[in-house]
Design a protein around this motif. Sequence first.
Motif, short mmCIF file in Angstrom:
data_model
loop_
_atom_site.label_atom_id
_atom_site.label_comp_id
_atom_site.label_asym_id
_atom_site.label_seq_id
_atom_site.Cartn_x
_atom_site.Cartn_y
_atom_site.Cartn_z
N GLY A 201 -9.92 -2.42 -5.97
CA GLY A 201 -9.38 -1.65 -4.86
C GLY A 201 -10.33 -0.60 -4.30
N THR B 117 -2.94 -6.94 -4.27
CA THR B 117 -3.73 -6.78 -5.49
C THR B 117 -3.55 -8.01 -6.37
OG1 THR B 117 -1.94 -5.75 -6.73
CG2 THR B 117 -3.32 -4.30 -5.41
N GLY C 20 -0.67 -1.30 -4.56
CA GLY C 20 -1.92 -0.94 -3.90
C GLY C 20 -1.94 0.43 -3.27
N SER D 53 -7.49 -6.95 1.55
CA SER D 53 -6.86 -5.92 2.38
C SER D 53 -7.35 -6.00 3.82
CB SER D 53 -7.19 -4.54 1.81
OG SER D 53 -8.60 -4.33 1.76
N PHE E 205 -8.80 -7.76 -4.98
CA PHE E 205 -8.13 -6.89 -4.01
C PHE E 205 -8.47 -7.42 -2.62
CE2 PHE E 205 -7.09 -3.14 -1.54
CZ PHE E 205 -6.06 -2.54 -2.27
N VAL F 56 0.82 -1.21 0.00
CA VAL F 56 0.00 0.00 0.00
C VAL F 56 0.86 1.26 0.00
CG1 VAL F 56 -1.73 1.30 1.31
CG2 VAL F 56 -1.93 -1.18 1.09
N ALA G 24 -2.45 -4.61 1.96
CA ALA G 24 -3.26 -5.16 0.87
C ALA G 24 -2.44 -6.06 -0.03
CB ALA G 24 -3.87 -4.01 0.04
N SER H 194 -6.02 -3.20 -8.46
CA SER H 194 -5.90 -1.90 -7.81
C SER H 194 -6.95 -0.93 -8.31
CB SER H 194 -4.51 -1.33 -8.03
OG SER H 194 -4.37 -0.07 -7.41
#
Length: 484
Positions: A472, A420, A406, A439, A437, A401, A418, A468
Amino acid sequence: MNKPLRRVAVCFLALVLAVMGRATWIQFFRADTYASDPHNPRVALARYSQPLGNILVDGAPVTGSAKTGRNLAYKRTYTDGPLYAPITGFSSQIYGSTQLEGVYSKVLDGSDPRLAKPADTLMKKRPKAGDVSTTVDARVQKAGYAALKGKSGAAVALDPDTGKVLSVVSTPSYDPGAFAGSAPADQAAWEKLEKDKNKPNVNRAMRQSLAPGSPFKLVVAAAALTDAPGTYPDIDTRTDADSPYPLPGTSISLPNEDPNAPCKDATLRVALQYSCNNVFGKVANTVGQDKIQQMAEKFGFNTDKLDIPVRAGKSVYPTGMDRASEAMSGIGQYDDLATPLQMAMVTSAIANDGTLMKPMTVDKLTDGSGNSIQDFPPTEYSKPVTPAVARSLQSAMQTVVKSGTGTGAQIPGLTVGAKTGTAQNGVNNSGTPYAWFVSYAKNSQGHKVAVASIVQQADAARAEVSGSSLAGPVATAMMKAALQ
């Protein structure tokens, strides 16, 4: 009495005894079976003779009952039906009940013996129906549904500390109230739903298993850190992985999505950060499918008996693979299959320092006066990894992230991790890939949420499909709703 007459008398006596035996068998041994048979019209007449109990979200009903003016006196109604359909299911006078409506049908129609009071038994009166209290957070459910609007996909949010299901979203959805009755309009609505090519009646969040793609690399990394500490002692040890990685026994090499990513001999952290296929193909071959299978099953794969309480579809880590297939399985391809619920479970266990709590959608059943008749406390499902391994994976997911694939999931005030991914779809990837995704997020008070989202947007251009960019934002909206 002459002989022929005696024979007739014996025959009739045998017939009378047979009829009496059959009647006794039905009344004393098969009564419950016939009484509960859905084809018995008396069952439906009794079920819909009074208002049904309700399914509750945040303590408020998302269901109701309406008078019909027919023999079946009441029918089910739904508030925001498409929003909550993946959770409630439907209760139809013609087509039966599904999901929570089906699992707790006896509580909701008043026939559960736990609802009966002495006066009800004395008066031979059907008890007032009970309610089903869910763990769903309306804010998270609405956020996920809004983010997936117009797309084909699904999302699940869990509370890692308790296993409580905060959200189950599946789009496109349907209105269960449209066919709750028995009028011609209800039948027409059902037929239209059944013929819809977009299959809105499929619960994509819980019942549809698809290739998990790169998010499955979290499971492989967990197996590497747990079962091959000599080769992979920590998340930052460099791996011996050629880029691209030659698939054993073939003349084919496994490439990376970004040929410029620093994937050659990358550490597990960097490999997760840039989603390096070569590293996880190599790791899968090094750790071996038996160890990865054991790890996957601790996370919930390969069981067809995951009830939350609605039974979830089976997520699969295959067995009996050759070395090339083993490597492809290590990147979430080959015959790997997972539901969004399953991938949310993987992320939830990592976020909860290695302890996976069993997902639960219902926390309490109550009678018609609001008194609890059954509570469902949180229960542990398994401990897939140690706290040390879990924290290493948390750290790597946070790197994704902060500076990896991500970065779009960054949320001010929250710690977010996260993974992806995109997953191939169809023979030779002939279909549009799936965007994944997974997370987790944590706020300063220590409250957490784990989310898995997937977008199966069939009309998206292949170049636009990424975990993403498509999946995401769905997860990010749900994490914000849960913790901000």
